[in-house]
Design an enzyme around this catalytic site. Structure first.
Site, PDB file in Angstrom:
ATOM      1  N   LYS A  89     -25.117   2.300  21.450  1.00 46.04           N
ATOM      2  CA  LYS A  89     -25.049   3.770  21.488  1.00 46.04           C
ATOM      3  C   LYS A  89     -23.589   4.162  21.728  1.00 46.04           C
ATOM      4  O   LYS A  89     -23.098   4.072  22.859  1.00 46.04           O
ATOM      5  CB  LYS A  89     -25.970   4.288  22.599  1.00 46.04           C
ATOM      6  CG  LYS A  89     -26.101   5.780  22.618  1.00 46.04           C
ATOM      7  CD  LYS A  89     -27.179   6.203  23.618  1.00 46.04           C
ATOM      8  CE  LYS A  89     -27.320   7.702  23.636  1.00 46.04           C
ATOM      9  NZ  LYS A  89     -26.073   8.411  23.984  1.00 46.04           N
ATOM     10  N   TYR A 114       0.852  -1.196   0.000  1.00 42.98           N
ATOM     11  CA  TYR A 114       0.000   0.000   0.000  1.00 42.98           C
ATOM     12  C   TYR A 114       0.892   1.252   0.000  1.00 42.98           C
ATOM     13  O   TYR A 114       0.687   2.175  -0.796  1.00 42.98           O
ATOM     14  CB  TYR A 114      -0.917  -0.010   1.227  1.00 42.98           C
ATOM     15  CG  TYR A 114      -1.741   1.247   1.385  1.00 42.98           C
ATOM     16  CD1 TYR A 114      -3.013   1.361   0.853  1.00 42.98           C
ATOM     17  CD2 TYR A 114      -1.207   2.352   2.077  1.00 42.98           C
ATOM     18  CE1 TYR A 114      -3.759   2.527   0.988  1.00 42.98           C
ATOM     19  CE2 TYR A 114      -1.948   3.526   2.216  1.00 42.98           C
ATOM     20  CZ  TYR A 114      -3.218   3.605   1.676  1.00 42.98           C
ATOM     21  OH  TYR A 114      -3.935   4.768   1.805  1.00 42.98           O
TER      22      TYR A 114
END
Ligand code: NMN
Length: 327
Positions: free
Chosen positions: A115, A37
């Protein structure tokens, strides 16, 4: 390589790197080694240096802007970003269910989601391109923090279809980033952040995007403000579509057809919570069907079709145990 070939190569490298980055940051499943990469990234950087006219706005080299802002512009939310009403125990969840079924007078399914304890943000895409990101602010007007949000690698600069939509989610600091950041701050004689939420909020309110880039924030997208031409009829279908478009959605959601299933989900995550690599402070429960949501509507402050179950506040967070606080 002539100019035309360079243009094609730049485009190809950009798309390839964006795909690898998506696999690495959104899917958490890299398909090439980092060294490969990095080599492709350098190749792109060199070509862009030679041919700056071909640098695309969604090139991975353009995530971190070089100029600090003087101040944040205000952004008006076309659809207000409301907060949710809370439930603190099983009885209050049952009361919520009773209000919902009385309001609808028909069968109901819920979607339960974790949450995440971070900062609510809104991302606007026009024709598939990320054009603006904002804080919630007071719900009607937030601050334009696009520059900082662009540094979050799991936020796609371009999505898979040329959709125009405003998507909402929670930007947060994973435990690993938080521990590293605080270790460094203590080493430099700076005060450590009290918790990952404060650290995330502080990072996104920096005028210099280089600082936000160093903080390694992440995001989960979970809601839609506006979505032109969407035919979807349920929240769960929207979550699936957001994922398909290339957004990072949290995998730990579940569709529940009874309130007992909702309570099981809440109990499960109350116990499992310390094993997550990020902080959660509760469970969000939403009526799945969008037509039913519309029928239930809103109170002055919050939707009647959703509730946030809040975990009891912990005295000291597990994540802080590992680090020596200088406060
Ligand atoms: O700043 P970026 O380009 O996101 O890279 C940061 C680090 O993450 C680098 O070390 C890079 O090698 C790594 N990374 C690896 C992949 C991969 O597919 N192996 C993708 C994106 C980033």
């Amino acid at each position: 390589m002539n100019r035309e070939q360079a243009q094609k190569k730049i485009e190809k490298l950009k798309n390839l790197l964006n795909q690898y980055s998506y696999e690495y940051y959104v899917l958490d499943q890299p398909t090439i080694p980092d060294s490969e990469y990095d080599q492709l990234y350098r190749e792109l950087e060199q070509l862009e240096e030679q041919y700056p006219e071909f640098i695309a706005d969604d090139s991975p080299t353009q995530r971190v802007g070089d100029k600090p802002l003087d101040f944040f512009q205000k952004v008006e939310h076309k659809v207000p970003m409301l907060s949710l009403s809370n439930a603190f125990n099983e009885q209050e969840l049952k009361d919520f269910h009773r209000r919902v079924t009385q309001g609808l007078n028909e069968e109901v399914s819920y979607v339960c989601e974790l949450k995440i304890d971070g900062l609510a943000v809104s991302l606007t895409y026009e024709n598939g391109k990320f054009v603006r990101g904002a804080t919630r602010g007071d719900g009607n007007v937030g601050e334009d923090i696009t520059m900082n949000l662009r540094t979050i690698r799991s936020i796609p600069l371009t999505i898979k279809d040329k959709e125009t939509l405003e998507v909402r989610g929670e930007a947060f600091m994973p435990h690993s980033s938080f521990l590293k950041l605080n270790e460094e701050r203590v080493k430099n004689g700076e005060e450590p952040f009290a918790n990952p939420r404060n650290a995330a909020a502080g990072s996104l309110r920096q005028l210099d995007p280089k600082i936000a880039a160093e903080r390694h924030l992440d995001i989960f997208l979970y809601a839609v403000g506006e979505w032109e031409n969407s035919q979807l009829t349920s929240h769960s279908a929207r979550l699936e579509k957001l994922k398909e478009l290339g957004f990072k959605t949290n995998p730990e959601w579940r569709k529940c057809s009874t309130i007992e299933e909702v309570i099981d989900f809440v109990e499960y995550w109350s116990k499992e919570r310390p094993n997550l690599p990020y902080e959660i402070d509760g469970i969000v429960i939403k009526v799945d069907d969008l037509r039913q949501q519309e029928k239930l509507g809103f109170t002055a402050k919050s939707p009647r079709w959703a509730i946030a179950y809040k975990f009891p506040a912990e005295e000291a967070m597990t994540v802080l145990k590992d680090i020596e606080l200088s406060v």
